[in-house]
Design an enzyme around this catalytic site. Structure first.
Site, PDB file in Angstrom:
ATOM      1  N   HIS A  50       0.832  -1.205   0.000  1.00 15.47           N
ATOM      2  CA  HIS A  50       0.000   0.000   0.000  1.00 15.47           C
ATOM      3  C   HIS A  50       0.869   1.259   0.000  1.00 15.47           C
ATOM      4  O   HIS A  50       0.671   2.162  -0.823  1.00 15.47           O
ATOM      5  CB  HIS A  50      -0.905  -0.015   1.237  1.00 15.47           C
ATOM      6  CG  HIS A  50      -1.761   1.204   1.377  1.00 15.47           C
ATOM      7  ND1 HIS A  50      -3.038   1.281   0.882  1.00 15.47           N
ATOM      8  CD2 HIS A  50      -1.520   2.415   1.958  1.00 15.47           C
ATOM      9  CE1 HIS A  50      -3.550   2.476   1.139  1.00 15.47           C
ATOM     10  NE2 HIS A  50      -2.641   3.187   1.802  1.00 15.47           N
ATOM     11  N   GLU A  51       1.812   1.305   0.923  1.00 11.77           N
ATOM     12  CA  GLU A  51       2.670   2.484   1.020  1.00 11.77           C
ATOM     13  C   GLU A  51       3.597   2.609  -0.180  1.00 11.77           C
ATOM     14  O   GLU A  51       3.974   3.721  -0.567  1.00 11.77           O
ATOM     15  CB  GLU A  51       3.486   2.438   2.323  1.00 11.77           C
ATOM     16  CG  GLU A  51       2.644   2.401   3.596  1.00 11.77           C
ATOM     17  CD  GLU A  51       1.680   3.569   3.709  1.00 11.77           C
ATOM     18  OE1 GLU A  51       1.948   4.636   3.109  1.00 11.77           O
ATOM     19  OE2 GLU A  51       0.651   3.421   4.392  1.00 11.77           O
ATOM     20  N   HIS A  78       1.892   4.708  -2.749  1.00 12.44           N
ATOM     21  CA  HIS A  78       2.050   6.136  -2.465  1.00 12.44           C
ATOM     22  C   HIS A  78       3.458   6.614  -2.821  1.00 12.44           C
ATOM     23  O   HIS A  78       3.643   7.675  -3.436  1.00 12.44           O
ATOM     24  CB  HIS A  78       1.801   6.411  -0.980  1.00 12.44           C
ATOM     25  CG  HIS A  78       0.376   6.261  -0.554  1.00 12.44           C
ATOM     26  ND1 HIS A  78      -0.676   6.823  -1.240  1.00 12.44           N
ATOM     27  CD2 HIS A  78      -0.169   5.620   0.518  1.00 12.44           C
ATOM     28  CE1 HIS A  78      -1.808   6.535  -0.620  1.00 12.44           C
ATOM     29  NE2 HIS A  78      -1.528   5.805   0.434  1.00 12.44           N
TER      30      HIS A  78
END
Length: 352
Positions: free
Chosen positions: A17-18, A21
């Site tokens: 997920h990170e 980003h």
């Protein structure tokens, strides 16, 4: 061993997920100060490519700390071409959406892997036939193997339900019985049923249930891609609808699970098989992606809403409003986490 598996799976999902980003931020030239798996005290850190990559004490999440953006200080502003807050709103939205998108992508990859390894499902074999049902009157019997409906070949039980509910009029079933292929015409009836949320619905049905026989699907590369896409879409839709039903009060708040429930599900799956572990990891990944898109301040969805507001009105929310809504978002998230833990503890005592 179950706890270790849970922490490894959760850390893997958070990392992915990170990473979404991080990659989007770097694509737009935003400096990333910290890439953290976990919160709180730093346990291990290494500087690489201008970013501090670290593991922190509490492994129940993670974050990327970009220049000009910090959830711990929502009103933070830093100048420079490499600052998040100097980027255009649409660029910020892409950076924010990249995290949930990475979770959906990961789920699709996991489902694709499952398909290649040999996904299991119920066979298209009849178990019981309800008395006086359309199938009963058509002469369908237990252990009949359904090969085709109209012009569609059938590989699994799921496909039967889709065709029955999505097709109008009578259906021509081609079944295999005692080595012979027999054609049966069945006209489904609209009957009372329940959906996965226990809501009363009307549904086209013919009155049969599966035998429970499990088969392994042999899918080609292209079929595996379709399988992964359909599974990811189904899981995403199911979770979105679940959140909607929860808000509407159709699903009781007692159904919310916390980290204990997630840990138990992952532990049980790991003890079952590698395919079961991959499947539950994919589902949790979709869950993480969906929940992060909710329009709650402090989540990606909340920040996306702020940026959409700026795109429409040509001005940013005031610092006071931004700070207030962000704090409220953290309160909501904290309350949901506590409710999940409370429900987990209740289930443990009730089960005992």
């Amino acid at each position: 061993m179950g706890t270790i598996t849970f922490l490894l799976v959760l850390s893997f999902l958070v990392f992915f997920h990170e990473l979404g980003h991080f990659l989007a931020a770097r694509y737009f030239g935003v400096k990333v100060h910290v890439f953290s798996i976990g919160f709180g005290k730093r346990l291990f850190a290494k500087e690489w490519m201008g970013t501090t990559w670290q593991f922190a004490l509490i492994p129940l999440g993670g974050y990327v700390q970009m220049k000009g953006q910090d959830d711990r200080n929502p009103s933070l502003k830093e100048e420079g071409n490499d600052s998040y807050n100097t980027k255009k709103p649409w660029q910020r939205i892409i950076i924010l959406f990249a995290g949930p998108f990475a979770n959906f992508l990961l789920a699709a990859i996991l489902y694709f892997t499952i398909a290649l390894m040999g996904a299991t499902t119920w066979a298209a074999q009849v178990g019981t036939v309800q008395e006086n049902s359309p199938a009963f009157h058509a002469g369908i019997k237990a252990n009949d193997e359904i090969l085709r409906i109209n012009d569609t070949d059938i590989k699994s039980w799921d496909e039967i339900g889709k065709i029955i509910t999505q097709t109008d009029g009578a259906l021509k079933f081609f079944i295999k019985r005692d080595g012979k292929i027999i054609a049966k015409t069945i006209n489904p009836h609209i009957s009372d049923s329940e959906n996965m949320f226990k809501e009363k619905i009307k549904k086209r049905m013919i009155g049969i249930s599966p035998s429970g026989k499990v088969i392994t699907l042999e899918l080609s590369f292209s079929e595996s891609l379709v399988y992964a896409y359909e599974k990811t879409i189904f899981a995403s839709t199911m979770i979105f609808q679940g959140v909607q039903k929860l808000i509407q009060g159709i699903v009781p708040s007692s159904e919310i699970g916390g980290v204990i429930t997630i840990g138990k599900v992952i532990s049980d799956a790991s003890e079952s098989s590698i395919i079961a572990l991959l499947a539950i990891t994919a589902l949790i990944s979709v869950n993480l992606g969906v929940l992060n898109l909710l329009p709650i301040p402090a989540l990606d969805g909340g920040h996306i809403m702020f940026n959409l507001y700026e795109m429409i009105t040509r001005r940013k929310p005031s610092d006071q409003v931004f700070m207030f809504l962000t704090i409220m978002g953290w309160v909501i998230l904290g309350s949901l986490m506590l409710l999940g833990i409370y429900n987990d503890i209740n289930r443990i005592f009730l089960n005992n």
